[in-house]
Design an enzyme around this catalytic site. Structure first.
Site, mmCIF file in Angstrom:
data_model
loop_
_atom_site.group_PDB
_atom_site.id
_atom_site.type_symbol
_atom_site.label_atom_id
_atom_site.label_comp_id
_atom_site.label_asym_id
_atom_site.label_seq_id
_atom_site.Cartn_x
_atom_site.Cartn_y
_atom_site.Cartn_z
ATOM 1 N N TYR A 108 4.177 -10.272 1.438
ATOM 2 C CA TYR A 108 4.717 -9.284 0.506
ATOM 3 C C TYR A 108 5.783 -9.940 -0.350
ATOM 4 O O TYR A 108 6.650 -10.654 0.167
ATOM 5 C CB TYR A 108 5.338 -8.106 1.274
ATOM 6 C CG TYR A 108 6.099 -7.164 0.379
ATOM 7 C CD1 TYR A 108 5.443 -6.122 -0.272
ATOM 8 C CD2 TYR A 108 7.465 -7.338 0.135
ATOM 9 C CE1 TYR A 108 6.128 -5.271 -1.123
ATOM 10 C CE2 TYR A 108 8.154 -6.495 -0.723
ATOM 11 C CZ TYR A 108 7.474 -5.463 -1.345
ATOM 12 O OH TYR A 108 8.160 -4.629 -2.205
ATOM 13 N N GLU A 197 5.934 -5.495 -7.742
ATOM 14 C CA GLU A 197 5.478 -5.869 -6.406
ATOM 15 C C GLU A 197 4.180 -6.657 -6.463
ATOM 16 O O GLU A 197 3.280 -6.320 -7.245
ATOM 17 C CB GLU A 197 5.214 -4.623 -5.560
ATOM 18 C CG GLU A 197 6.446 -3.957 -5.012
ATOM 19 C CD GLU A 197 6.094 -2.804 -4.086
ATOM 20 O OE1 GLU A 197 6.702 -2.700 -3.015
ATOM 21 O OE2 GLU A 197 5.197 -2.012 -4.422
#
Ligand code: GDP
Ligand code: MN
Length: 386
Positions: A108, A197
């Site tokens: 991530y 993101e």
């Protein structure tokens, strides 16, 4: 403002982030044609303003034309329901097809504004993929953060710390990770993003590092500086009432309940929604008509709320400071004449020109309009009526 994954991938790719190329597709036939050009395993992904697509079945790996056709037909015919969409789900109009990658590990990488520190923060985790929300809740230590100066951006020592945190040892993924962090930070800062993101950033079985999902949200207050970002807006993905309200200069956010709210000031709007909840009701929206509300803006607010079938009652709560109560009263009368109050409308007005406002409302004798004394009385009356 939100954009689609395919647009976010393009922005990141333009900034040097390694992203697999993809095609945007609007029909099953187009999907099959795109697959025939690629002729190897592909991933088909619904392009909607919500995450959780993987678990909802709207990210699919396909090895042949039949699978591509089936996956495309399924996604374009069914509404996607995920924890991010609400129970009604959202329709899918566009798909992204990209060459599939063989994944060795999912990471991530994200960037947002840390409001407490008042500066951007980059966050990374070795435990990326579809469960990142649970990771953050269960084990906050698994998310490593670097705060940065908005003008200085990410410094080389910070990039090293982040790259180390992800555990890359081989030179190729390290070099690629540097590009990912530089590209993410420069895109975020250049376009005044509020969130960016990459989840997941993947290490492939061949040792390549690739961004295979991307999400970027932008700060609406800075959009005037970025016409190229404004041009990416997809109004079909937004709530139509939110767009209408925005065009009228109103701050409007649709919610799940059935009591429409017309309030001036964000704080008063929040307090009004709390009181509705306290007395057993549920707000249909957050609506701040603002201090400098015009008569036309206020009428538009009523048009929006009264045109919404789920709204079973409306609470008007105005504290006239800069806004004038008589202007709201006139708008109320005009809206009643134009659209008619088919549901009860409870009105509580206080402050500037309230006497004149009360006279206007009394003289108009609008059927369906209930006046209230004080906020609690207003909340109780609208909850009882609904
Ligand atoms: P999201 O669920 O909406 O965040 O959609 P993502 O684009 O992140 O995809 C969800 C999951 O699908 C990823 O975490 C991967 O596990 C998987 N996935 C996506 N693309 C590929 C791919 O090219 N190859 C493989 N093997 N899995 C993929
Ligand atoms: Mn994802």
């Amino acid at each position: 403002m939100k954009i689609h994954e395919y647009q976010a991938r393009q922005l990141l790719a333009d900034a040097g982030v390694p992203v697999p190329p993809g095609d945007v597709i609007e029909s099953a036939a187009e999907a099959v044609a795109a697959f025939e050009r690629i002729r190897r395993r592909v991933v088909l992904k619904a392009q909607v303003f919500a995450g959780g697509r993987g678990k909802a079945g709207f990210v699919r790996l396909c090895d042949n034309a039949d699978q591509v056709r089936q996956a495309a037909e399924f996604m374009l015919a069914n509404r996607m329901v995920s924890p991010q969409t609400g129970p009604a789900g959202i329709a899918v109009k566009r798909l992204l097809m990209a060459e599939a990658v063989d994944i060795a590990h999912e990471y991530y990488v994200g960037m947002t504004i840390d409001r407490a520190r008042g500066c951007p923060v980059v966050m990374v985790s070795r435990e990326g993929g579809v469960e990142i929300e649970q990771v953050a809740a269960r084990d906050p230590q698994a998310i490593i953060k670097e705060w940065l100066h908005p003008l200085a951006s990410l410094q080389p020592y910070q990039i090293r710390k982040l790259t180390d945190a992800l555990g890359f040892k081989q030179p190729d993924p390290v070099k690629a990770a540097v590009k990912v962090f530089q590209g993410l930070a420069s895109t975020f800062l250049e376009y005044d993003a509020s969130l960016a993101e990459i989840n997941p950033l993947v290490l492939t079985t061949e040792g390549r590092l690739l961004a295979i999902d991307a999400k970027i949200n932008f700060d609406d207050n800075a959009l005037f500086r970025h016409p190229e970002i404004q041009a990416m807006a997809d109004p079909t993905e937004e709530n139509p009432n939110e767009i209408r309200a925005h065009q009228a200069g109103l701050t409007y956010i649709a919610l799940d309940g059935n009591i429409g709210c017309v309030v001036n000031g964000a704080g008063l709007a929040m307090a009004t929604m709390d009181l509705i909840k306290l007395h057993g009701g549920s707000p249909a929206n957050f609506l701040d008509v603002g201090g400098s509300v015009t008569r036309e803006g206020a009428i538009e607010a009523f048009r929006i709320l009264l045109g919404e079938p789920k709204v079973k009652g409306v609470l008007v709560n105005i504290f006239g400071g800069i806004a004038k109560c008589d202007l709201i009263a006139e708008a109320l009368v005009a809206a009643a004449r134009e659209v008619g109050f088919k549901v009860p409308v409870v009105v509580r007005l206080e402050g500037t020109n309230v006497e004149r406002a009360r006279r206007i409302i009394a003289e108009a004798a609008i059927p369906g309009l209930v006046t209230a004394e004080g906020l609690t009385d207003a909340a109780k009356k609208v909850c009882a009526a609904v």
